[in-house]
Motif scaffolding. Structure first.
Motif, PDB file in Angstrom:
ATOM      1  N   ASP A 113       0.825  -1.213   0.000  1.00 62.22           N
ATOM      2  CA  ASP A 113       0.000   0.000   0.000  1.00 62.22           C
ATOM      3  C   ASP A 113       0.857   1.260   0.000  1.00 62.22           C
ATOM      4  O   ASP A 113       0.545   2.227  -0.705  1.00 62.22           O
ATOM      5  CB  ASP A 113      -0.944   0.012   1.192  1.00 62.22           C
ATOM      6  N   ALA A 114       1.912   1.263   0.786  1.00 66.75           N
ATOM      7  CA  ALA A 114       2.799   2.430   0.822  1.00 66.75           C
ATOM      8  C   ALA A 114       3.438   2.646  -0.539  1.00 66.75           C
ATOM      9  O   ALA A 114       3.513   3.775  -1.039  1.00 66.75           O
ATOM     10  CB  ALA A 114       3.869   2.247   1.900  1.00 66.75           C
ATOM     11  N   TRP A 115       3.887   1.568  -1.153  1.00 68.92           N
ATOM     12  CA  TRP A 115       4.539   1.682  -2.461  1.00 68.92           C
ATOM     13  C   TRP A 115       3.557   2.088  -3.550  1.00 68.92           C
ATOM     14  O   TRP A 115       3.897   2.845  -4.458  1.00 68.92           O
ATOM     15  CB  TRP A 115       5.252   0.375  -2.819  1.00 68.92           C
ATOM     16  N   LEU A 116       2.322   1.613  -3.445  1.00 67.79           N
ATOM     17  CA  LEU A 116       1.312   1.997  -4.435  1.00 67.79           C
ATOM     18  C   LEU A 116       0.981   3.480  -4.314  1.00 67.79           C
ATOM     19  O   LEU A 116       0.883   4.185  -5.321  1.00 67.79           O
ATOM     20  CB  LEU A 116       0.045   1.157  -4.265  1.00 67.79           C
ATOM     21  N   LEU A 117       0.832   3.961  -3.097  1.00 66.11           N
ATOM     22  CA  LEU A 117       0.579   5.388  -2.894  1.00 66.11           C
ATOM     23  C   LEU A 117       1.764   6.210  -3.402  1.00 66.11           C
ATOM     24  O   LEU A 117       1.575   7.262  -4.020  1.00 66.11           O
ATOM     25  CB  LEU A 117       0.310   5.672  -1.417  1.00 66.11           C
ATOM     26  N   LEU A 118       2.968   5.720  -3.170  1.00 55.69           N
ATOM     27  CA  LEU A 118       4.158   6.420  -3.665  1.00 55.69           C
ATOM     28  C   LEU A 118       4.180   6.442  -5.193  1.00 55.69           C
ATOM     29  O   LEU A 118       4.502   7.475  -5.797  1.00 55.69           O
ATOM     30  CB  LEU A 118       5.431   5.772  -3.118  1.00 55.69           C
ATOM     31  N   ALA A 119       3.827   5.336  -5.826  1.00 57.82           N
ATOM     32  CA  ALA A 119       3.779   5.308  -7.303  1.00 57.82           C
ATOM     33  C   ALA A 119       2.801   6.361  -7.817  1.00 57.82           C
ATOM     34  O   ALA A 119       3.120   7.117  -8.743  1.00 57.82           O
ATOM     35  CB  ALA A 119       3.377   3.914  -7.792  1.00 57.82           C
ATOM     36  N   GLN A 120       1.631   6.409  -7.210  1.00 58.94           N
ATOM     37  CA  GLN A 120       0.634   7.390  -7.631  1.00 58.94           C
ATOM     38  C   GLN A 120       1.159   8.812  -7.445  1.00 58.94           C
ATOM     39  O   GLN A 120       1.041   9.648  -8.344  1.00 58.94           O
ATOM     40  CB  GLN A 120      -0.648   7.206  -6.822  1.00 58.94           C
ATOM     41  N   ALA A 121       1.743   9.086  -6.294  1.00 65.56           N
ATOM     42  CA  ALA A 121       2.256  10.435  -6.013  1.00 65.56           C
ATOM     43  C   ALA A 121       3.367  10.818  -6.983  1.00 65.56           C
ATOM     44  O   ALA A 121       3.382  11.940  -7.508  1.00 65.56           O
ATOM     45  CB  ALA A 121       2.749  10.510  -4.569  1.00 65.56           C
ATOM     46  N   GLU A 122       4.290   9.899  -7.235  1.00 64.29           N
ATOM     47  CA  GLU A 122       5.400  10.194  -8.135  1.00 64.29           C
ATOM     48  C   GLU A 122       4.897  10.452  -9.557  1.00 64.29           C
ATOM     49  O   GLU A 122       5.372  11.362 -10.235  1.00 64.29           O
ATOM     50  CB  GLU A 122       6.424   9.060  -8.127  1.00 64.29           C
ATOM     51  N   CYS A 123       3.934   9.669 -10.016  1.00 65.89           N
ATOM     52  CA  CYS A 123       3.389   9.903 -11.358  1.00 65.89           C
ATOM     53  C   CYS A 123       2.674  11.244 -11.427  1.00 65.89           C
ATOM     54  O   CYS A 123       2.784  11.960 -12.414  1.00 65.89           O
ATOM     55  CB  CYS A 123       2.430   8.778 -11.755  1.00 65.89           C
ATOM     56  N   ARG A 124       1.956  11.596 -10.383  1.00 60.25           N
ATOM     57  CA  ARG A 124       1.193  12.840 -10.396  1.00 60.25           C
ATOM     58  C   ARG A 124       2.082  14.087 -10.416  1.00 60.25           C
ATOM     59  O   ARG A 124       1.631  15.143 -10.835  1.00 60.25           O
ATOM     60  CB  ARG A 124       0.223  12.893  -9.232  1.00 60.25           C
TER      61      ARG A 124
END
Length: 167
Positions: free
Chosen positions: A78-89
């Protein structure tokens, strides 16, 4: 949340609460005040610039905290998925790709991770040399298609697929 695969006991306590708090703040931290179209007064322009700079500082602080949580909990999908979303945004596509890969290590069929990785690959392809662009775009599209087939009702794979043709 997307089924956290966490082996660290600490991650289920304070770490999960911090992750939920950060998840709730994602839009507030990643959304910057809009730039005005009308000609502002000098005072309004200065105030808007200060607000924008403050928003960037807060976003960067929040993102640094999220990166720290992910690094401390390498098996917390979950932490990594949220980080992926944030980095893409924020258009940090290399970091988005790496974070999505971390999720896919534990959850190889995760639709969101596949979609964010697809978006990252497409944007990296657009920025790459023309001779390697088509192959990278194909990889990005393939991930989006696989995510869409896994969940035809999910929106993010459709966005990723569409962007592979428009970006």
């Amino acid at each position: 949340l997307h089924g956290s695969i966490t082996t660290d006991k600490h991650a289920h306590g304070v770490g999960e609460a911090a992750l939920l708090e950060k998840r709730g703040e994602i839009h507030a931290r990643l959304t910057l005040p809009p730039q005005r179209v009308a000609t502002p007064t000098e005072n309004e322009a200065e105030q808007a610039q200060r607000q924008r700079e403050r928003a960037l500082v807060l976003r960067d602080e929040w993102l640094a905290g999220l990166r720290e949580i992910a690094a401390e909990q390498p098996s917390n999908a979950d932490a990594w998925l949220l980080l992926a979303q944030a980095e893409c945004r924020i258009a940090n596509f290399h970091a988005c790709n790496a974070a999505a890969d971390q999720v896919l290590t534990f959850l190889p069929n995760d639709i969101s991770a596949r979609s964010w990785k697809s978006i990252a690959l497409v944007n990296q392809a657009v920025a790459s040399a023309p001779d390697s662009r088509e192959e990278q775009l194909r990889k990005g599209r393939a991930l989006a298609v696989a995510a869409n087939r896994a969940d035809p009702d999910a929106v993010l794979p459709l966005v990723a697929y569409f962007r592979s043709f428009t970006d």
